[in-house]
Write an enzyme that holds these catalytic residues in place. Structure first.
Site, mmCIF file in Angstrom:
data_model
loop_
_atom_site.group_PDB
_atom_site.id
_atom_site.type_symbol
_atom_site.label_atom_id
_atom_site.label_comp_id
_atom_site.label_asym_id
_atom_site.label_seq_id
_atom_site.Cartn_x
_atom_site.Cartn_y
_atom_site.Cartn_z
ATOM 1 N N TYR A 54 0.857 -1.189 0.000
ATOM 2 C CA TYR A 54 0.000 0.000 0.000
ATOM 3 C C TYR A 54 0.889 1.233 0.000
ATOM 4 O O TYR A 54 1.562 1.542 0.988
ATOM 5 C CB TYR A 54 -0.894 0.034 1.232
ATOM 6 C CG TYR A 54 -2.025 -0.972 1.260
ATOM 7 C CD1 TYR A 54 -2.349 -1.748 0.159
ATOM 8 C CD2 TYR A 54 -2.786 -1.137 2.417
ATOM 9 C CE1 TYR A 54 -3.387 -2.662 0.204
ATOM 10 C CE2 TYR A 54 -3.835 -2.051 2.466
ATOM 11 C CZ TYR A 54 -4.130 -2.805 1.359
ATOM 12 O OH TYR A 54 -5.161 -3.707 1.416
ATOM 13 N N LEU A 204 -18.314 -1.414 1.513
ATOM 14 C CA LEU A 204 -19.035 -0.344 0.817
ATOM 15 C C LEU A 204 -18.662 -0.316 -0.663
ATOM 16 O O LEU A 204 -18.896 0.681 -1.348
ATOM 17 C CB LEU A 204 -18.739 1.009 1.464
ATOM 18 C CG LEU A 204 -19.218 1.169 2.909
ATOM 19 C CD1 LEU A 204 -18.832 2.535 3.457
ATOM 20 C CD2 LEU A 204 -20.726 0.956 3.010
ATOM 21 N N ARG A 206 -15.858 -0.043 -2.148
ATOM 22 C CA ARG A 206 -14.943 1.074 -2.416
ATOM 23 C C ARG A 206 -15.671 2.410 -2.564
ATOM 24 O O ARG A 206 -15.293 3.250 -3.372
ATOM 25 C CB ARG A 206 -14.100 0.771 -3.651
ATOM 26 C CG ARG A 206 -13.257 -0.477 -3.491
ATOM 27 C CD ARG A 206 -12.611 -0.921 -4.781
ATOM 28 N NE ARG A 206 -11.862 -2.139 -4.561
ATOM 29 C CZ ARG A 206 -12.411 -3.356 -4.525
ATOM 30 N NH1 ARG A 206 -13.717 -3.494 -4.715
ATOM 31 N NH2 ARG A 206 -11.679 -4.431 -4.295
ATOM 32 N N GLY A 207 -16.717 2.562 -1.783
ATOM 33 C CA GLY A 207 -17.466 3.816 -1.786
ATOM 34 C C GLY A 207 -18.663 3.816 -2.709
ATOM 35 O O GLY A 207 -19.513 4.716 -2.629
ATOM 36 N N SER A 210 -21.751 3.655 -0.655
ATOM 37 C CA SER A 210 -21.646 4.438 0.576
ATOM 38 C C SER A 210 -22.754 5.475 0.699
ATOM 39 O O SER A 210 -22.998 6.002 1.781
ATOM 40 C CB SER A 210 -20.295 5.155 0.629
ATOM 41 O OG SER A 210 -20.227 6.145 -0.393
ATOM 42 N N GLY A 211 -23.385 5.779 -0.435
ATOM 43 C CA GLY A 211 -24.368 6.861 -0.447
ATOM 44 C C GLY A 211 -23.742 8.208 -0.738
ATOM 45 O O GLY A 211 -24.456 9.220 -0.829
#
Length: 328
Positions: A54, A204, A206-207, A210-211
């Site tokens: 990472y 989620l 990767r978003g 997520s909303g």
């Protein structure tokens, strides 16, 4: 925060995935990332997930800075290894040879500033190396005290069984969410049969669910902009599902993200969702999900809002999907 047990490890009901703090989703604020780690610990999160690749070591160094004055017994480090990147950050393969296992662990211990890793796992199955050899090498690190437990990541049932025949496997890390449910075909049953826990990443997507994601989200350096589920027509179809989920969430008086995280958490006490928050705001929203006591009917409504067969696009590119033992 509530605790649970995965494998032989008692840990927090939610974990913190730290990948996004090191450039995977574009630029990240270092000070805010460190503050988010501290807020996670203050909220009772003890499991911190990272990988040596990472940010090419950046994430481990970031965690070392964040944890410098934190007593070691207050947190648990889950570390992945084996991902090989070129100077331009492109993927060039995986290396899980026994010598590479031990070298990678040595570097991670140094960067993290710790004398042991709580869970150590290959990020992917190396097709050139028998899983028995990789697990055997990690086992030697366990015997030497550098590693406490052995984990796996994104592997299928056959590989899980072969690995577990060599050494006890603590948990499998794998993508699991309302829109990524491949684990339910047989992998989850295998883990439960063998007493292996699950750390679920991508809860989620990767978003995506997520909303907070919109058609204009993303930017330079954000790999999601090239991901199949975030592309063109696929994105339109998937965001339509999110809007249906939003309606259910509003009726339940929770946010979209909280509904999605709570659904994964409710799949079993042997599953720990990893939330990939890189800001305190997103973390605070996610933490609420750990305490939600949704009924079976409410969870069914959440699931029905996002039918798995209606999700558009794979979770990775074709080349990356081909490298996933868990998808074979």
């Amino acid at each position: 925060m509530k605790t649970t047990t995965i494998g032989s490890l008692t840990t927090s009901a939610l974990g913190l995935g730290c990948m996004a703090m090191s450039g995977a989703y574009g630029a990240s604020d270092r000070s805010e990332a460190i503050a988010t780690v501290h807020s996670a610990l203050d909220a009772g999160i003890t499991l911190l997930d990272t990988a040596d690749f990472y940010g090419m070591g950046h994430n481990e160094l970031l965690l070392a800075e964040a944890l410098r004055h934190i007593p070691r017994e207050r947190y648990q480090l889950s570390v992945k290894f084996g991902g090989q990147l070129g100077p331009d950050t492109s993927w060039v393969g995986f290396d899980a040879r026994p010598c590479a296992v031990k070298a990678a662990a040595a570097y991670s211990l140094q960067r993290l500033g710790t004398d042991h890793i709580d869970i150590y796992r290959p990020a992917r199955l190396d097709p050139a190396v028998p899983i028995e050899d990789t697990i055997g090498a990690i086992g030697e690190l366990v015997d030497a005290g550098y590693v406490r437990r052995i984990g796996l990541s994104e592997v299928g049932s056959e590989t899980i069984r072969r690995a577990a025949a060599v050494r006890p496997i603590n948990d499998l890390q794998i993508e699991y969410s309302l829109v990524s449910r491949g684990i339910e075909n047989d992998i989850l049953d295998t883990c439960r049969e063998l007493g292996i826990g699950v750390t679920a990443y991508g809860v989620l997507a990767r978003g995506l669910i997520s909303g907070h994601w919109t058609k204009s989200s993303g930017g330079p350096g954000d790999f999601r902009t090239t991901s199949p589920r975030f592309a063109d027509d696929n994105l339109n179809r998937n965001l339509a599902l999110v809007e249906t989920l939003r309606g259910v969430a509003q009726e339940l008086d929770v946010t979209v993200a909280q509904a999605a995280i709570a659904w994964v958490a409710a799949r079993g006490t042997d599953i720990v969702p990893l939330v990939g928050a890189r800001t305190r705001t997103r973390l605070a929203e996610a933490v609420v999900a750990a305490d939600l006591a949704l009924t079976a009917d409410q969870l069914s409504r959440i699931e029905a809002a996002v039918p798995a067969e209606q999700v558009a696009g794979d979770r990775y590119s074709a080349a990356q999907m081909a490298a996933l033992d868990s998808e074979r």
